[in-house]
Each structure stands twice: as structure tokens, then as C-alpha cells.
Motif scaffolding. Structure first.
Motif, PDB file in Angstrom:
ATOM      1  N   GLU A 135     -12.902   6.556  -5.507  1.00  0.00           N
ATOM      2  CA  GLU A 135     -11.797   5.695  -5.380  1.00  0.00           C
ATOM      3  C   GLU A 135     -11.685   4.911  -4.195  1.00  0.00           C
ATOM      4  O   GLU A 135     -11.393   5.515  -3.298  1.00  0.00           O
ATOM      5  CB  GLU A 135     -10.631   6.646  -5.733  1.00  0.00           C
ATOM      6  N   SER A 136     -11.153   3.791  -4.460  1.00  0.00           N
ATOM      7  CA  SER A 136     -11.005   2.936  -2.976  1.00  0.00           C
ATOM      8  C   SER A 136      -9.575   2.487  -3.202  1.00  0.00           C
ATOM      9  O   SER A 136      -8.756   3.009  -4.012  1.00  0.00           O
ATOM     10  CB  SER A 136     -11.883   1.832  -3.039  1.00  0.00           C
ATOM     11  N   VAL A 137      -9.180   2.031  -1.939  1.00  0.00           N
ATOM     12  CA  VAL A 137      -7.466   1.524  -1.896  1.00  0.00           C
ATOM     13  C   VAL A 137      -7.213   0.532  -3.090  1.00  0.00           C
ATOM     14  O   VAL A 137      -6.164   0.477  -3.718  1.00  0.00           O
ATOM     15  CB  VAL A 137      -7.599   0.886  -0.465  1.00  0.00           C
ATOM     16  N   LYS A 138      -8.256  -0.111  -3.721  1.00  0.00           N
ATOM     17  CA  LYS A 138      -7.768  -0.963  -4.843  1.00  0.00           C
ATOM     18  C   LYS A 138      -8.403  -0.404  -6.161  1.00  0.00           C
ATOM     19  O   LYS A 138      -7.556  -0.829  -7.266  1.00  0.00           O
ATOM     20  CB  LYS A 138      -8.722  -2.163  -4.577  1.00  0.00           C
ATOM     21  N   MET A 163      -4.939   8.788  -7.871  1.00  0.00           N
ATOM     22  CA  MET A 163      -3.508   8.170  -7.595  1.00  0.00           C
ATOM     23  C   MET A 163      -3.007   7.525  -8.679  1.00  0.00           C
ATOM     24  O   MET A 163      -1.748   7.812  -9.096  1.00  0.00           O
ATOM     25  CB  MET A 163      -3.598   7.089  -6.691  1.00  0.00           C
ATOM     26  N   THR A 188       1.000  -1.098   0.042  1.00  0.00           N
ATOM     27  CA  THR A 188       0.226  -0.014   0.035  1.00  0.00           C
ATOM     28  C   THR A 188       0.977   1.383  -0.060  1.00  0.00           C
ATOM     29  O   THR A 188       1.849   1.367   0.876  1.00  0.00           O
ATOM     30  CB  THR A 188      -0.902   0.089   1.297  1.00  0.00           C
ATOM     31  N   VAL A 224     -11.107   6.079  -0.508  1.00  0.00           N
ATOM     32  CA  VAL A 224     -10.060   6.827  -0.254  1.00  0.00           C
ATOM     33  C   VAL A 224     -10.339   8.431  -0.732  1.00  0.00           C
ATOM     34  O   VAL A 224      -9.610   9.377  -0.414  1.00  0.00           O
ATOM     35  CB  VAL A 224      -8.754   6.268  -0.246  1.00  0.00           C
ATOM     36  N   PHE A 225     -11.236   8.500  -1.859  1.00  0.00           N
ATOM     37  CA  PHE A 225     -11.246   9.534  -2.588  1.00  0.00           C
ATOM     38  C   PHE A 225     -12.727   9.818  -3.161  1.00  0.00           C
ATOM     39  O   PHE A 225     -13.124   8.831  -3.681  1.00  0.00           O
ATOM     40  CB  PHE A 225     -10.158   9.782  -3.367  1.00  0.00           C
ATOM     41  N   TYR A 244      -4.364   9.418   2.085  1.00  0.00           N
ATOM     42  CA  TYR A 244      -4.782   8.978   0.645  1.00  0.00           C
ATOM     43  C   TYR A 244      -4.002   7.944   0.075  1.00  0.00           C
ATOM     44  O   TYR A 244      -3.042   7.893  -0.449  1.00  0.00           O
ATOM     45  CB  TYR A 244      -4.983   9.971  -0.345  1.00  0.00           C
ATOM     46  N   LYS A 245      -4.473   6.440   0.396  1.00  0.00           N
ATOM     47  CA  LYS A 245      -3.667   5.195   0.102  1.00  0.00           C
ATOM     48  C   LYS A 245      -4.340   4.528  -0.925  1.00  0.00           C
ATOM     49  O   LYS A 245      -5.468   4.352  -1.152  1.00  0.00           O
ATOM     50  CB  LYS A 245      -3.373   4.643   1.456  1.00  0.00           C
ATOM     51  N   ARG A 246      -3.424   4.050  -1.746  1.00  0.00           N
ATOM     52  CA  ARG A 246      -3.963   2.884  -2.870  1.00  0.00           C
ATOM     53  C   ARG A 246      -2.756   1.585  -2.705  1.00  0.00           C
ATOM     54  O   ARG A 246      -2.043   1.652  -2.425  1.00  0.00           O
ATOM     55  CB  ARG A 246      -3.697   3.191  -4.148  1.00  0.00           C
ATOM     56  N   ALA A 247      -3.501   0.491  -2.800  1.00  0.00           N
ATOM     57  CA  ALA A 247      -2.878  -0.674  -2.703  1.00  0.00           C
ATOM     58  C   ALA A 247      -2.573  -1.182  -4.165  1.00  0.00           C
ATOM     59  O   ALA A 247      -3.277  -1.143  -5.076  1.00  0.00           O
ATOM     60  CB  ALA A 247      -3.568  -1.934  -2.175  1.00  0.00           C
TER      61      ALA A 247
END
Lengths: 238, 127
Positions: free
Chosen positions: B61-64, A77, A42, B40-41, A51-54
């Protein structure tokens, strides 16, 4: 306990396609994590820590000293990463976790079904099996819109040359009839998956990509073919 | 098992609509937020924008992953939920209350009848 966050420098950034970039994150001094091929990290920019993305690792556990992730331009992102990330930038990184792990046993067959950027973890699978000269059979069935959307095309074809147990097969879903592509066209379907099964009890199915592709594959394997869930591993990204 | 409130209408693309007086409130379903994982956004449309049914008008927008949000019915955006921009996790925590996205004034009163009722939406996500 919260997972440890490590700040890493981007060592290199390489465009794979006009909208796909591989970013190599250099491990800091003394960082030597225990992790497995197929896991995800992540990431976040230090100026937006919430604001995180995996992203799945596209490198493998034999690659030491760096992580590689391969990112498509999507969302805020993905756009920032593909359009702006460059060598020398720093990112916050939460170390690898995840259960999308290759069963690299000698007589196993990993039948990997990918859509779009869902192919990225499979690069790690094949890279590890090839470097270790394993007899594990790996087949990738990869669905893309057009021939311009095949991520790691050259690298997978080179790995297939090096590794006789690896097969890389692509299907294109949105090619014009005039396109000279001689390979398969249309979506991944049950017939194509079944054609590629060699020894069903020894096959583990992996699906990574859009929810519809992953759900469809799981339905085929678990509901239609009646295999135990242990033979199906999935990684959805939306 | 996803929560599908009985007083809402649903789009196949997983938005919900709550019709109250002259306005329609729009958000995404519990099933959708669960599939997206941690949001997350959120990017919302401008107030005053006129949207057509099926038009992409917001981004979540999600973490994935990142996904477009579509206007389930046509109309003019009259209010957006600033709280969800400041705290995107509301989409996960309260998909049908604090996690709403925007309100619009429908331009065609009949369009809402073409949306899925709770039973039909439940069947869609079960299938």
C-alpha cells in the motif's frame, strides 16, 4: 519546511456505495487555508502517524469550514476508513496540495476522464463551476464496472440539471448482457473521447483513476492527437 | 528511466525474481515502486504457505493506492522480509536489495523460464 499537520474531527461519515464512504472533516477554530479545487489532502489516524494516505478532495474550494474526501475500501487505510470511521473520530490532516486544478475559464472545455473512485475530484470541479454559474463546459466520461459502482450518480445527474454546461456520461465495463442498462458499455476509447471534443484548442483533458486509464488517455492526447502536455492533466492513484 | 537489473527475471505484474540455488527471492521492480509512490504498508504471506504462479499473496500500500502482489512462480514460502514490514520505505529506497518481499522454494523448475527477461520487461514498461 514540513507541511503543517492539523488534527480534525470527523463531522459526518456517509456511505455512498457499500464500499465507498465520504468523510467530512471539520476545520478547527481559526483554520482557514488557502487552497484550490482539485487538490488532495493526506490523512492518518493518530495511533499510526507513520501510516498516511492521500485522497483527492471531493469538496471544492468554495466549501469553507470542512474538507470532504471520498474513500473506497482498499488496503488497510481504505478498509479502516470505510468500515470504522465515524463522526467524532479524529484524524491527522496535512493540508491540500497538488496541481490537478480545473481551468475554469469562460470558454474552456474540461474533458474529464475518470475510472472508479477517480471521479471524486471531478465532483469538486463541477460543484465549483455550478455554484459560480460559470460558462465553462465540463464533460465527465466515467468508466465503472457496473451500474452499482457509480459514485455520486444522483448528485452528478442533479448537477447536470442545474448546470447546462455540464454533461455526465457513464460507461459500464462488466455488465451482464441481460442488464437493463441502456447507456454505453465497454471501456473508454479514443473514439468516445473524440466524439466529445467540441473545440480542440480550448479543451483541457483531465484523467484520474488507475494507471492504465491515465496512461492511455495521456497517450491518446499527447502522442496520438499531438496536443501539448499543458492540455493534459493527470492524477494517478495506482 | 527505471532500473532493470540484468540478472533478474520479471513478471508482467512487475514482480522480480532472483534465482539462487534452490530458492527464489521476490520483490517489486523499480518501475513498480515509482508508479506506486511512497510505500506505507506491506503485508506478507505466512512462511510455509504454498502459492501458485499468479496467486495474490501479499499486499503493498502506498500513499495513493493499495495493490496485490502476485507470486511470479509456484512454490512454498520459506522466508519473509520482516524489515520491509517495519520500514515499508525500503521498497522505494532499495527495490532490488533491502526491499525484497519473500523467498520461496519453487515447485516447478520450468516455470521461471516463462517469465520475462530484462529486455522484454524493459520493453513492457517502455510501451
Amino acid at each position: 519546511m514540513p507541511r503543517q499537520i492539523t488534527e480534525m474531527e470527523i463531522e459526518s461519515a456517509k456511505m455512498e456505495l457499500p464500499d465507498v464512504k465520504t468523510v467530512r472533516l471539520k476545520w478547527p477554530e481559526g483554520f482557514d487555508p488557502d487552497f484550490k479545487t482539485g487538490q488532495f489532502i493526506t490523512v492518518f489516524w493518530p495511533d499510526t502517524p507513520n501510516y498516511k494516505r492521500a485522497y483527492s478532495l471531493s469538496s471544492c474550494a468554495l466549501d469553507r469550514g470542512f474538507f470532504e474526501i471520498t474513500i473506497k475500501r482498499d488496503g488497510k487505510m481504505g478498509t479502516r476508513m470505510v468500515d470504522w470511521a465515524k463522526a467524532g473520530d479524529r484524524l491527522g490532516v496535512i493540508p491540500p496540495v497538488g496541481k490537478f486544478l480545473p481551468v475554469l475559464e469562460p470558454d474552456a472545455h474540461l474533458l474529464c476522464i475518470a475510472g472508479g473512485s477517480g471521479v471524486t475530484p471531478f465532483r469538486g470541479f463541477v460543484r465549483e463551476a455550478t455554484r459560480r454559474k460559470l460558462s465553462t463546459r465540463i464533460t465527465i466520461l466515467y468508466s465503472v464496472r457496473t451500474t452499482n459502482d457509480i459514485i455520486f450518480n444522483d448528485e452528478f445527474r442533479e448537477l447536470a440539471q442545474q448546470n447546462p454546461n455540464f454533461s455526465f456520461q457513464v460507461t459500464c465495463t462488466r455488465l451482464s448482457e441481460q442488464d437493463p442498462w441502456t447507456g454505453r458499455r465497454g471501456r473508454i476509447d479514443a473514439a468516445w473521447v473524440k466524439e466529445n471534443i467540441v473545440d480542440l484548442p480550448k479543451t483541457t483533458f483531465y484523467a484520474c483513476g488507475p494507471n492504465a486509464l491515465v496512461d492511455g488517455t495521456e497517450h491518446l492526447v499527447v502522442s496520438e492527437m499531438g496536443l501539448p502536455k499543458a492540455q493534459m492533466k493527470t492524477e494517478k492513484w495506482g | 528511466m527505471s532500473n532493470v537489473p540484468s540478472d533478474l527475471k520479471y513478471a508482467k505484474s512487475h514482480e522480480w525474481v532472483r534465482l539462487e540455488g534452490e530458492l527464489a527471492t521476490v520483490g517489486i521492480s523499480d518501475h513498480a515502486q515509482h508508479e506506486l509512490t511512497d510505500v506505507v504498508f506491506v503485508e506478507l504471506p505466512e512462511v510455509g504457505r504454498k502459492v501458485a504462479a499468479g496467486e495474490a499473496c501479499a499486499v503493498v500500500e502506498s500513499v495513493k493506492t493499495a495493490s496485490d502482489i502476485y507470486a511470479p512462480i509456484s512454490g512454498e514460502i520459506v522466508e519473509v522480509n520482516a524489515s520491509v514490514v517495519n520500514d515499508p520505505g525500503l521498497v522505494n529506497q532499495q527495490p532490488y536489495s533491502g526491499g525484497w518481499f519473500f523467498k520461496l522454494r519453487p515447485s516447478d523448475a520450468n516455470e521461471a523460464s516463462a517469465l520475462l527477461d530484462p529486455a522484454a520487461y524493459d520493453a513492457q514498461i517502455a510501451g
